[in-house]
Structure formats: C-alpha cells, structure tokens
Write a protein that holds these residues in place. Sequence first.
Motif, PDB file in Angstrom:
ATOM      1  N   LEU A  54       0.837  -1.200   0.000  1.00  0.00           N
ATOM      2  CA  LEU A  54       0.000   0.000   0.000  1.00  0.00           C
ATOM      3  C   LEU A  54       0.879   1.259   0.000  1.00  0.00           C
ATOM      4  O   LEU A  54       0.615   2.220  -0.726  1.00  0.00           O
ATOM      5  CB  LEU A  54      -0.924  -0.027   1.224  1.00  0.00           C
ATOM      6  CG  LEU A  54      -1.931   1.097   1.325  1.00  0.00           C
ATOM      7  CD1 LEU A  54      -2.769   1.215   0.067  1.00  0.00           C
ATOM      8  CD2 LEU A  54      -2.840   0.894   2.540  1.00  0.00           C
ATOM      9  N   PHE A  59       2.053   1.768  -3.396  1.00  0.00           N
ATOM     10  CA  PHE A  59       0.978   2.266  -4.269  1.00  0.00           C
ATOM     11  C   PHE A  59       0.855   3.785  -4.146  1.00  0.00           C
ATOM     12  O   PHE A  59       0.806   4.510  -5.141  1.00  0.00           O
ATOM     13  CB  PHE A  59      -0.327   1.551  -3.868  1.00  0.00           C
ATOM     14  CG  PHE A  59      -1.543   2.033  -4.592  1.00  0.00           C
ATOM     15  CD1 PHE A  59      -1.750   1.677  -5.919  1.00  0.00           C
ATOM     16  CD2 PHE A  59      -2.487   2.836  -3.957  1.00  0.00           C
ATOM     17  CE1 PHE A  59      -2.881   2.121  -6.600  1.00  0.00           C
ATOM     18  CE2 PHE A  59      -3.610   3.286  -4.622  1.00  0.00           C
ATOM     19  CZ  PHE A  59      -3.808   2.925  -5.953  1.00  0.00           C
ATOM     20  N   ARG A  78      -8.694  -0.196  -1.405  1.00  0.00           N
ATOM     21  CA  ARG A  78      -7.651  -1.207  -1.636  1.00  0.00           C
ATOM     22  C   ARG A  78      -7.970  -2.529  -0.942  1.00  0.00           C
ATOM     23  O   ARG A  78      -7.128  -3.423  -0.877  1.00  0.00           O
ATOM     24  CB  ARG A  78      -6.288  -0.695  -1.161  1.00  0.00           C
ATOM     25  CG  ARG A  78      -5.851   0.608  -1.781  1.00  0.00           C
ATOM     26  CD  ARG A  78      -5.629   0.499  -3.258  1.00  0.00           C
ATOM     27  NE  ARG A  78      -4.541  -0.395  -3.602  1.00  0.00           N
ATOM     28  CZ  ARG A  78      -4.260  -0.773  -4.842  1.00  0.00           C
ATOM     29  NH1 ARG A  78      -4.995  -0.328  -5.844  1.00  0.00           N
ATOM     30  NH2 ARG A  78      -3.275  -1.582  -5.076  1.00  0.00           N
TER      31      ARG A  78
END
Length: 477
Positions: free
Chosen positions: A13, A16, A42
């Motif tokens: 994450l 990302f 997500r």
Amino acid sequence: MPAASTHFRYEELAGFITELIRRGTLVPGSRVPSLREISRQRRTSVTTALHAYRLLEDRGVIEARPQSGYYVAQASRDIRPPTTSRPPARSIDIAVPAVMLKLLEHAADPKLVPLGCAIPSPQLLASGRLDRCLARAARVNGAKLNIYTPPRGHLALRREIARRALRWGQALSPDDVLVTCGCTEALSLALRAVTKPGDTVAIESPTYFGLLQVLQSLGLKALELPTDARQGIAIDALRSACEARRIAACVLASSFSNPLGCTLAEARKLEVLALLARHRVPLIEDDIYGDIGFGATERPTPFMALDRHGITLHCSSFSKTLAPGYRVGWLAAGERFMPRVIEAKVASTLCSPVLPQLALAEFLSSGGYDHHLRRIRRVFQDTLHRMVRAIEESFPEGTRVTQPEGGFVLWVELPRPADTRQLFAQALERGICFAPGVVFSASGRHANCLRLSGGYGWSPRLDRGLRALGAMARSAD
Ligand SMILES: Cc1ncc(COP(=O)(O)O)c(C=O)c1O
C-alpha cells in the motif's frame, strides 16, 4: 509490529501511494485519501492502512496534519533527475583517475560514514546463517573438499543458480553456468572470451568503475554511450557506433545499474539485442543488482532470457545480496561462448575455492534466500527514500538526484562548476566517504557528480554525514 501477513500488504500500500505521487496523480500539498477511504478502495484493514501511512510519514513522503488528515509532503525543492550524459562519440583509451585508488583505500574504512562503499553492511547480510553453512560444509566433507573442482565449479552451486533462472522463465542447464571469483572475474572472463587487446567495447556512461579497470587491464578501448537515469543507453548512439566501426562487445547492466540505478524497459532490451545480433556484437550483461528491485514484480527480466540470438554472456554474483567476502559469482553462456570462457577461467584462476561454493549452495537449497531478499529490499528502499529527502533538504539549489527502483546507490549531480574530487578530499577529513563522479567515466567526465551508497541502511550517523556533505557542497557553491 504487524503480523507477517499484513506486513507485506502495508508495504504494498505504501508503494501504491508512492507511485501515485511519483506519477503526479497526488501532488505535494494535496490531501491523501483518508485511512477509511484507502482501506475500502484497496480492500485492506484500517490497521494496515495506518501502518502504511506511518511508514510513508517516517520516510517523509506524507505528513499528518492534526484534525485534518494526511497530505503529500511539500518537497523543499522540486528535485529533478540527473541530465543525460554526453560522452564523446569515439573510441578512447581508458584513463583511470588517481582518485580511484584513494576511494578503494577508504571505501571500507569503518571509521568513515559509509556512503562510499557499494556493498550492504555485514549486519544486513545473512552472515551468521552463511557461516554455519560454511562450517557444516567443512565439517561434513573434511579433506574431501581440499581439491580442485572442474573449471566450471561445483555442480551443487551451478544447479542452484540454474534453478533460480527458472524464475524468469529460462531453462539453463548447470553446464551453462561457470562459477567465478565474483562478478569482477565473470566480466573479465567474458571480455577475454570475445575480445582481443586494442578492440573497442561499448559501455554505459557513467558506468561501474571496476569495469573500467578490467577494460584497461585487458588493453581494450571504450566507446561510452549517452545514458539517461530513467531510459538507459541511447540506442541510436549504439546503432551509429555499430555502423561506424567494429564494436567487439557491448557491456550493459541488466537492471538497477551502478551508479545510475536505471533499468532498460523490456521492449528496449529486445531492440538492443536485435541491433547487436545484426552487427554480430556479443552482449555482456551485468545483472549483479537484479534481485534487489523494489517493485511488485519479482525482478526485471535479464537480457539473456530475452535473447533469441544466443549473443549474451550473463555475469552476476552474490556480492550485493549475500556475501561480498565469499567472492562467488558466475557467468552463464551458451555453447557458442562457453569453451572460450572455460579457457579463460583456467588461465585466470583454474577454478574457484570450493567451500564457499558449497556453503552458498546449501544456503540457496535450504530456502530463506527469498525471505532475506525481501527484507534487504525493504531496507534499501526505505534508506534511499530518506537519503533523497535529506539531499533535497541539504544540498545546493539545483542539485539533481536519481530515484532508482532497485539497488542501493544514488547518483547526485551538483550544479556546475562543482568538483567532487575536492569535495571528496574535504569529506574524508570530516570522516565521510563517497565516490566522486570521475571514477565512473573512461574520459574524465562527471566531475560535478557523486555516487552515494545506502548499503549500510538508514541511521542517525548516515543522516548527519549526508547533511554535513550537503553543507560542504553548499559552501563550495
Ligand atoms: C555493477 C557492478 N558489477 C560488478 C561488481 C563487482 O562485483 P563482485 O564484488 O562480485 O566482483 C560491482 C561491485 O561494486 C558492481 O557494482
């Protein structure tokens, strides 16, 4: 500490969000999706999102504002990548600068802040486990291992190396692999197998200084190619060079090159292979950083796995991931080159020491290498992030720096007319080591550049050293 399963999700994450910032989707000062939003989008828990945001905060990528949420940190300056190099478009004799010896003398000195030495700290390597493998190999085999192996090296290690190549879809046989004394010997054997003194070899600019020394010692000339930190070499320049003169070999990094940290996109790798095959130029690839990528995919595909022409000699070693001190590397090549490589190996060192080979074979076969790689990749990614941030905050206005997606070195370009040879001498006096730019050039270029290593991981000492270096560079401005 989060549980192991969430551990990788929060890293993912964080990656990302970093990617959104890098692409300009989230700009400095803008609000980052709230923890609740991002965890819904997500499909992760709020706890995972919180760990990811804390990590990004530690890295200085985002900042928390009380009662308001998270924001993309304001870059103190808009840091840009280094300019593309412009070396002379001709073949030159290599002049290794005197400062190189000084660098080699000081790079591993533990009293200096370790920004100069491009190997991981022994604490980050799985040294204890490897030592146990070495001790066991000696205990179990006793005098049986006090022998010469065949020139290719011990079968157990060659098999493990061939097995790892399956991960990038390549069916290597153990006989396609020859064990060397580090990647340095692999590069040297590859060059000896395909060139003769006086030949010209096309290389990246800047390039790894050890390669320049090998070329010089073999009496080879260099043709330096313009190289960009994001795109890699200028393929047009390589094409012109191949059309204008005989190029005996081309040496390129497969991934996360040293010092630029760049990786050629797969389509560009295919283009290079087709071009070199058309001109019958062997490609020597240096894949030593290939396993240290920060991306979601396992690793970039090396040239060898994309090569349909059989022109690649693949060189690598365990020096950047496991054991620089064991001096174990390898060269993989097909039948076309292997007989000449074996001849060169016999003339060079006959065969490599056996015990380190067996220790590494056992380490690889018993599992745990991938886990180790994941750990060091995270450390390097985090360290490089923090280093870029410290450079942004403390180096002179107009400084440019790479933001590589793997490896553990940064290439920094200071505004001209900086001379990093002088900065190097000054920094040594202040107990800081780094690699001055000229050592990465065959033609004395890159005097305003420097390479910084994050191989020792982030620490308050590294932070202080980096900021002190920035202050020295500013005062010389
Ligand atoms: C790109 C590159 N190739 C080769 C080497 C040499 O590797 P080894 O220590 O395995 O000889 C290095 C070490 O710094 C390197 O950065």
